[in-house]
Scaffold this motif. Structure first.
Motif, PDB file in Angstrom:
ATOM      1  N   VAL A  50       0.947  -1.113  -0.086  1.00 38.48           N
ATOM      2  CA  VAL A  50       0.236   0.037   0.057  1.00 38.48           C
ATOM      3  C   VAL A  50       0.836   1.129   0.033  1.00 38.48           C
ATOM      4  N   CYS A  51       1.941   1.394   0.656  1.00 38.90           N
ATOM      5  CA  CYS A  51       2.903   2.539   0.722  1.00 38.90           C
ATOM      6  C   CYS A  51       3.572   2.565  -0.614  1.00 38.90           C
ATOM      7  N   LEU A  52       3.950   1.487  -1.069  1.00 40.07           N
ATOM      8  CA  LEU A  52       4.596   1.509  -2.396  1.00 40.07           C
ATOM      9  C   LEU A  52       3.634   2.169  -3.438  1.00 40.07           C
ATOM     10  N   GLY A  53       2.303   1.724  -3.331  1.00 39.10           N
ATOM     11  CA  GLY A  53       1.229   2.466  -4.200  1.00 39.10           C
ATOM     12  C   GLY A  53       0.949   3.773  -3.993  1.00 39.10           C
ATOM     13  N   VAL A  54       0.988   4.313  -2.859  1.00 35.60           N
ATOM     14  CA  VAL A  54       0.796   5.750  -2.263  1.00 35.60           C
ATOM     15  C   VAL A  54       1.978   6.666  -2.911  1.00 35.60           C
ATOM     16  N   VAL A  55       3.178   6.037  -2.945  1.00 36.00           N
ATOM     17  CA  VAL A  55       4.355   6.757  -3.273  1.00 36.00           C
ATOM     18  C   VAL A  55       4.371   6.901  -5.001  1.00 36.00           C
ATOM     19  N   ALA A  56       3.897   5.726  -5.495  1.00 34.87           N
ATOM     20  CA  ALA A  56       3.932   5.684  -6.875  1.00 34.87           C
ATOM     21  C   ALA A  56       2.958   6.527  -7.357  1.00 34.87           C
ATOM     22  N   GLY A  57       1.639   6.782  -6.810  1.00 33.44           N
ATOM     23  CA  GLY A  57       0.418   7.359  -7.123  1.00 33.44           C
ATOM     24  C   GLY A  57       1.053   8.956  -7.129  1.00 33.44           C
ATOM     25  N   ALA A  58       1.861   9.381  -6.042  1.00 39.98           N
ATOM     26  CA  ALA A  58       2.204  10.576  -5.817  1.00 39.98           C
ATOM     27  C   ALA A  58       3.078  11.042  -6.822  1.00 39.98           C
ATOM     28  N   VAL A  59       4.197  10.371  -7.190  1.00 39.73           N
ATOM     29  CA  VAL A  59       4.960  10.478  -8.123  1.00 39.73           C
ATOM     30  C   VAL A  59       4.489  10.724  -9.352  1.00 39.73           C
ATOM     31  N   TRP A  60       3.468   9.784  -9.714  1.00 39.67           N
ATOM     32  CA  TRP A  60       2.638   9.785 -11.083  1.00 39.67           C
ATOM     33  C   TRP A  60       2.021  11.222 -11.229  1.00 39.67           C
ATOM     34  N   ARG A  61       1.223  11.574 -10.082  1.00 38.81           N
ATOM     35  CA  ARG A  61       0.511  12.758 -10.203  1.00 38.81           C
ATOM     36  C   ARG A  61       1.456  14.132 -10.361  1.00 38.81           C
ATOM     37  N   SER A  62       2.379  13.979  -9.724  1.00 36.37           N
ATOM     38  CA  SER A  62       3.398  14.974  -9.649  1.00 36.37           C
ATOM     39  C   SER A  62       4.267  15.034 -11.021  1.00 36.37           C
ATOM     40  N   HIS A  63       4.696  14.042 -11.287  1.00 37.13           N
ATOM     41  CA  HIS A  63       5.646  14.084 -12.421  1.00 37.13           C
ATOM     42  C   HIS A  63       5.282  13.024 -13.826  1.00 37.13           C
ATOM     43  N   GLY A  64       4.265  12.798 -13.788  1.00 38.08           N
ATOM     44  CA  GLY A  64       3.616  11.967 -14.918  1.00 38.08           C
ATOM     45  C   GLY A  64       3.794  12.462 -16.422  1.00 38.08           C
ATOM     46  N   ARG A  65       3.353  13.673 -16.214  1.00 42.27           N
ATOM     47  CA  ARG A  65       3.563  14.233 -17.680  1.00 42.27           C
ATOM     48  C   ARG A  65       4.926  14.582 -18.123  1.00 42.27           C
ATOM     49  N   GLN A  66       5.718  14.883 -17.220  1.00 37.76           N
ATOM     50  CA  GLN A  66       7.211  15.159 -17.475  1.00 37.76           C
ATOM     51  C   GLN A  66       7.626  13.596 -17.703  1.00 37.76           C
ATOM     52  N   LEU A  67       7.548  12.762 -17.264  1.00 36.01           N
ATOM     53  CA  LEU A  67       7.808  11.462 -17.482  1.00 36.01           C
ATOM     54  C   LEU A  67       7.466  10.858 -18.788  1.00 36.01           C
ATOM     55  N   VAL A  68       6.055  11.083 -19.217  1.00 31.86           N
ATOM     56  CA  VAL A  68       5.754  10.555 -20.706  1.00 31.86           C
ATOM     57  C   VAL A  68       6.323  11.305 -21.513  1.00 31.86           C
ATOM     58  N   ARG A  69       6.543  12.704 -21.375  1.00 33.55           N
ATOM     59  CA  ARG A  69       7.198  13.613 -22.332  1.00 33.55           C
ATOM     60  C   ARG A  69       8.698  13.071 -22.501  1.00 33.55           C
ATOM     61  N   ASP A  70       9.505  12.872 -21.393  1.00 31.28           N
ATOM     62  CA  ASP A  70      10.946  12.386 -21.579  1.00 31.28           C
ATOM     63  C   ASP A  70      10.930  11.202 -22.277  1.00 31.28           C
ATOM     64  N   ILE A  71      10.214  10.129 -22.053  1.00 31.92           N
ATOM     65  CA  ILE A  71      10.409   8.885 -22.719  1.00 31.92           C
ATOM     66  C   ILE A  71      10.003   8.914 -24.210  1.00 31.92           C
ATOM     67  N   LYS A  72       8.793   9.907 -24.477  1.00 31.77           N
ATOM     68  CA  LYS A  72       8.658  10.144 -25.894  1.00 31.77           C
ATOM     69  C   LYS A  72       9.902  10.714 -26.633  1.00 31.77           C
ATOM     70  N   GLU A  73      10.502  11.513 -25.955  1.00 30.57           N
ATOM     71  CA  GLU A  73      11.811  12.190 -26.590  1.00 30.57           C
ATOM     72  C   GLU A  73      12.952  11.145 -26.616  1.00 30.57           C
ATOM     73  N   LEU A  74      13.081  10.391 -25.722  1.00 30.25           N
ATOM     74  CA  LEU A  74      14.134   9.402 -25.746  1.00 30.25           C
ATOM     75  C   LEU A  74      13.795   8.392 -27.113  1.00 30.25           C
ATOM     76  N   ARG A  75      12.626   7.923 -27.074  1.00 30.37           N
ATOM     77  CA  ARG A  75      12.089   7.089 -28.242  1.00 30.37           C
ATOM     78  C   ARG A  75      12.408   7.658 -29.552  1.00 30.37           C
ATOM     79  N   GLY A  76      12.093   9.132 -29.666  1.00 33.50           N
ATOM     80  CA  GLY A  76      12.372   9.817 -30.940  1.00 33.50           C
ATOM     81  C   GLY A  76      13.776   9.901 -31.326  1.00 33.50           C
ATOM     82  N   ARG A  77      14.820   9.787 -30.480  1.00 33.83           N
ATOM     83  CA  ARG A  77      16.183  10.005 -30.765  1.00 33.83           C
ATOM     84  C   ARG A  77      16.590   8.612 -31.537  1.00 33.83           C
TER      85      ARG A  77
END
Length: 161
Positions: free
Chosen positions: A134-161
């Motif tokens: 449950v604690c892992l899920g809470v931390v993962a959810g907080a990370v996704w809410r705070s940094h999810g868009r940035q993570l998706v954008r960075d992954i797309k940029e890395l795949r584009g290279r």
């Protein structure tokens, strides 16, 4: 002779003169290596492998301090009239993520003390594991809410290279 260089016979490994900051960093690193060796020999050797690990940890902490003081702090204060601190702050997780991490660490420790330690059987182990999940899920959810868009954008940029 090459300009801005030491005689090649004296320093074949240095093609040009090092900056004063690099010389200080190398000297500090050498000092901490000698300090660590003497610390192992005199103080920590009675502790065996634990003493060697402790001396290496201390040496690494000293190297980190030297690098931060000689390279990171000047780079942050020189760029844009001291505006480089924003780049450092951008690397830190959001306050919500840090809060979730500390709350989950406290919950996991409380679970260990209250659920697992009194009677370590299979049911107590399962409860403690469930708290951890449950604690892992809470931390993962907080990370996704705070940094999810940035993570998706960075992954797309890395795949584009």
């Amino acid at each position: 002779a090459r300009p801005n260089s030491a005689p090649a016979c004296a320093t074949p490994h240095l093609p040009t003169m090092a900056a004063p900051r690099d010389v200080v960093g190398s000297a500090a690193s050498g000092f901490f290596s000698l300090f660590s060796a003497s610390l192992i020999a005199k103080v920590l050797m009675p502790y065996g492998a634990v003493g060697i690990v402790a001396a290496n940890i201390l040496k690494m902490v000293c190297r980190i301090v030297v690098c931060v003081m000689l390279y990171i702090v000047p780079a942050l204060t020189e760029s844009n009239g001291g505006g480089g601190w924003g780049a450092l702050r951008a690397m830190l997780p959001a306050p919500e993520v840090l809060g979730a991490f500390f709350v989950s660490a406290a919950a996991t420790q409380a679970s260990s003390l209250l659920l697992y330690r009194p009677l370590p059987d299979i049911l107590a182990s399962a409860r403690h594991l469930a708290v951890g999940v449950v604690c892992l899920g809470v931390v993962a959810g907080a990370v996704w809410r705070s940094h999810g868009r940035q993570l998706v954008r960075d992954i797309k940029e890395l795949r584009g290279r």
